[in-house]
Scaffold this motif. Structure first.
Motif, PDB file in Angstrom:
ATOM      1  N   MET A   1       0.924  -1.212   0.021  1.00 47.90           N
ATOM      2  CA  MET A   1      -0.064   0.145   0.176  1.00 47.90           C
ATOM      3  C   MET A   1       1.102   1.347  -0.006  1.00 47.90           C
TER       4      MET A   1
ATOM      5  N   LYS B   1      -3.689   2.077  -3.025  1.00 49.08           N
ATOM      6  CA  LYS B   1      -4.646   1.404  -1.971  1.00 49.08           C
ATOM      7  C   LYS B   1      -5.274   0.036  -1.811  1.00 49.08           C
ATOM      8  N   LEU B   2      -5.513  -0.378  -0.652  1.00 41.29           N
ATOM      9  CA  LEU B   2      -6.074  -1.756  -0.743  1.00 41.29           C
ATOM     10  C   LEU B   2      -7.278  -2.081  -1.745  1.00 41.29           C
TER      11      LEU B   2
ATOM     12  N   SER C   1      -6.943  -3.631  -5.480  1.00 35.81           N
ATOM     13  CA  SER C   1      -6.534  -4.806  -5.785  1.00 35.81           C
ATOM     14  C   SER C   1      -7.528  -5.300  -6.802  1.00 35.81           C
TER      15      SER C   1
END
Lengths: 110, 114
Positions: free
Chosen positions: B15, B83-84, B87
């Motif tokens: 991240m 950012k997460l 994904s």
């Protein structure tokens, strides 16, 4: 977002015809109707598109209602390889984007 | 048969790191696109690119994203600070023409942000 309505899922038997419906009651006069499919773990793949007349190609046929408020993708003889998510998409010729909906997950049984 | 290729097939990043996803569109195509698909969700349009500039972009394509055609063959998507929720599978596509022609999709890059 997406301006089409499709059943979440359908089942078919191998080697039988499949009719995948799509409703697009708010279609504008210049929108093209495109169909793509996504096989498991792959990117989307073009199937067919049309404006007013029915269309045929090596993969499928597209039947468009006279009022253009619905269309049907026809796979003439389903094979196991046709198991995929099928997307019906309206494309506005004034925009260069393509908006996918949830599509119809087609399962083909041997 | 010509095809769209994408590298890498899988990218793992931390991240906050920058990532660049690469695509080689079909050689005589003029329009290029990026889409993403979060696991289990629908394919989402990100951006279209023609004549060395963005022609359309979605609300997802914010300032964290940029695209570039650095040479005559590659088309890249850069995410500045991952950012997460970035994904996803990222698909590149190309088409000969813009509005009516079929888009040819690559096999995708799976981006995992830890």
């Amino acid at each position: 977002d997406a301006k089409t309505t499709q059943p979440n899922s359908m089942e078919s038997n191998e080697e039988e015809p499949v009719h995948l419906p799509c409703n697009h009651s708010t279609i504008s006069g210049t929108d093209y109707i495109h169909w793509y499919r996504q096989l498991p773990s792959q990117g989307p793949e073009y199937v067919i598109h049309g404006l007013t007349s029915n269309v045929n190609n090596r993969m499928a046929s597209l039947a468009i209602a006279e009022d253009r408020k619905s269309s049907t993708l026809i796979l003439h003889r389903a094979t196991l390889r046709d198991a995929a998510v099928y997307y019906c998409i309206l494309r506005d010729p004034n925009n260069n984007d393509m908006r996918f909906g949830a599509g119809t997950r087609l399962t083909v049984k041997p | 048969e010509p095809e769209v290729t994408q590298t890498p097939s899988h990218q793992v990043t931390q991240m906050g790191q920058e990532v660049i996803l690469r695509c080689v569109p079909i050689s005589n195509h003029l329009y290029f696109y990026w889409y993403r698909q979060i696991l289990g969700q629908k394919v989402e349009f990100l951006v279209s690119f023609y004549n060395n500039e963005i022609s359309e972009k979605s609300e997802i394509f914010d300032d964290q994203f940029s695209v570039e055609r650095p040479d005559g063959s590659n088309f890249t998507l850069k995410i500045r600070s991952t950012k997460l929720e970035d994904s996803a599978m990222y698909f590149c596509a190309s088409s000969r023409d813009g509005r009516y022609n079929e888009q040819f999709f690559g096999p995708g890059t799976r981006l995992t942000v830890l």
